[in-house]
Design a protein around this motif. Structure first.
Motif, short mmCIF file in Angstrom:
data_model
loop_
_atom_site.label_atom_id
_atom_site.label_comp_id
_atom_site.label_asym_id
_atom_site.label_seq_id
_atom_site.Cartn_x
_atom_site.Cartn_y
_atom_site.Cartn_z
N LEU A 52 0.82 -1.21 0.00
CA LEU A 52 0.00 0.00 0.00
C LEU A 52 0.86 1.27 0.00
O LEU A 52 0.52 2.26 -0.66
CB LEU A 52 -0.96 -0.01 1.19
CG LEU A 52 -2.06 -1.07 1.11
CD1 LEU A 52 -2.88 -1.08 2.41
CD2 LEU A 52 -2.97 -0.87 -0.10
N LYS A 53 1.99 1.24 0.69
CA LYS A 53 2.92 2.38 0.66
C LYS A 53 3.48 2.56 -0.74
O LYS A 53 3.60 3.69 -1.23
CB LYS A 53 4.07 2.16 1.65
CG LYS A 53 3.77 2.45 3.07
CD LYS A 53 5.05 2.29 3.89
CE LYS A 53 4.83 2.47 5.35
NZ LYS A 53 6.08 2.28 6.12
N ILE A 54 3.87 1.46 -1.38
CA ILE A 54 4.41 1.53 -2.74
C ILE A 54 3.38 2.15 -3.68
O ILE A 54 3.70 3.05 -4.47
CB ILE A 54 4.82 0.12 -3.24
CG1 ILE A 54 6.05 -0.38 -2.48
CG2 ILE A 54 5.07 0.12 -4.76
CD1 ILE A 54 6.35 -1.86 -2.69
N ILE A 55 2.16 1.68 -3.59
CA ILE A 55 1.09 2.18 -4.45
C ILE A 55 0.90 3.68 -4.23
O ILE A 55 0.80 4.46 -5.18
CB ILE A 55 -0.21 1.39 -4.20
CG1 ILE A 55 -0.07 -0.05 -4.71
CG2 ILE A 55 -1.40 2.08 -4.85
CD1 ILE A 55 -1.17 -1.00 -4.27
N GLU A 56 0.87 4.11 -2.98
CA GLU A 56 0.68 5.52 -2.66
C GLU A 56 1.84 6.38 -3.16
O GLU A 56 1.63 7.41 -3.80
CB GLU A 56 0.51 5.69 -1.16
CG GLU A 56 0.29 7.13 -0.73
CD GLU A 56 0.16 7.28 0.78
OE1 GLU A 56 0.27 8.43 1.24
OE2 GLU A 56 -0.04 6.28 1.48
N VAL A 57 3.07 5.95 -2.89
CA VAL A 57 4.24 6.71 -3.30
C VAL A 57 4.31 6.84 -4.82
O VAL A 57 4.76 7.85 -5.35
CB VAL A 57 5.54 6.06 -2.73
CG1 VAL A 57 6.78 6.59 -3.41
CG2 VAL A 57 5.61 6.26 -1.23
N CYS A 58 3.80 5.85 -5.52
CA CYS A 58 3.81 5.86 -6.99
C CYS A 58 2.57 6.56 -7.57
O CYS A 58 2.30 6.46 -8.77
CB CYS A 58 3.93 4.44 -7.52
SG CYS A 58 5.53 3.68 -7.20
N ASN A 59 1.83 7.26 -6.72
CA ASN A 59 0.65 8.04 -7.15
C ASN A 59 -0.40 7.19 -7.85
O ASN A 59 -0.93 7.56 -8.89
CB ASN A 59 1.07 9.21 -8.04
CG ASN A 59 1.99 10.17 -7.33
OD1 ASN A 59 1.71 10.57 -6.21
ND2 ASN A 59 3.09 10.50 -7.96
N SER A 60 -0.67 6.05 -7.27
CA SER A 60 -1.68 5.16 -7.81
C SER A 60 -2.68 4.85 -6.70
O SER A 60 -2.68 5.50 -5.66
CB SER A 60 -1.02 3.87 -8.34
OG SER A 60 -1.95 3.09 -9.03
N SER A 61 -3.53 3.87 -6.96
CA SER A 61 -4.52 3.46 -5.96
C SER A 61 -4.60 1.94 -5.96
O SER A 61 -4.26 1.29 -6.96
CB SER A 61 -5.89 4.03 -6.30
OG SER A 61 -6.39 3.43 -7.49
N PRO A 62 -5.06 1.35 -4.85
CA PRO A 62 -5.24 -0.10 -4.85
C PRO A 62 -6.20 -0.55 -5.96
O PRO A 62 -5.99 -1.59 -6.58
CB PRO A 62 -5.81 -0.38 -3.46
CG PRO A 62 -5.29 0.73 -2.61
CD PRO A 62 -5.29 1.93 -3.52
N ALA A 63 -7.23 0.25 -6.23
CA ALA A 63 -8.18 -0.11 -7.30
C ALA A 63 -7.46 -0.23 -8.63
O ALA A 63 -7.70 -1.18 -9.40
CB ALA A 63 -9.30 0.91 -7.38
#
Length: 104
Positions: A52-63
């Motif tokens: 979840l941190k990776i997704i956030e830092v990469c400006n994305s979303s879990p969806a």
């Protein structure tokens, strides 16, 4: 989704965010080689918290990350949002229309 696909999606997000493996590792507060080892050895998966941190830092979303086609997510999102706003009967009608269109 298997382990290899998860790792490939992490790599794709990192590349799209224009981050080196080292920079991403640092931004998620892990050792400098974490992402490099993850992407090159493919012998482990990050925890849910780290993912979840990776997704956030990469400006994305879990969806987006877990969407069937990550590359199509942004173009599909307006359709998904429209479908979310209609009742089940309307969704059934849209589904039938699309099925007819794809059979042509």
């Amino acid at each position: 989704m298997d382990k290899i696909e998860i790792i490939e999606r992490i790599s794709k997000l990192r590349t799209r965010a224009n981050l080196s493996a080292r920079a991403l590792s640092q931004r998620i507060d892990l050792n400098d080689g974490y992402i490099n080892r993850l992407e090159s050895k493919k012998d482990f998966l990050p925890s849910v918290e780290v993912l979840l941190k990776i997704i956030e830092v990469c400006n994305s979303s879990p969806a987006e990350f877990f969407y069937r086609d990550m590359d199509a997510y942004k173009s599909d999102l307006p359709i998904i949002e429209l479908l979310d706003a209609v009742d089940q009967n309307s969704k059934t009608l849209v589904k039938e229309l699309i099925q007819r269109m794809t059979k042509s």
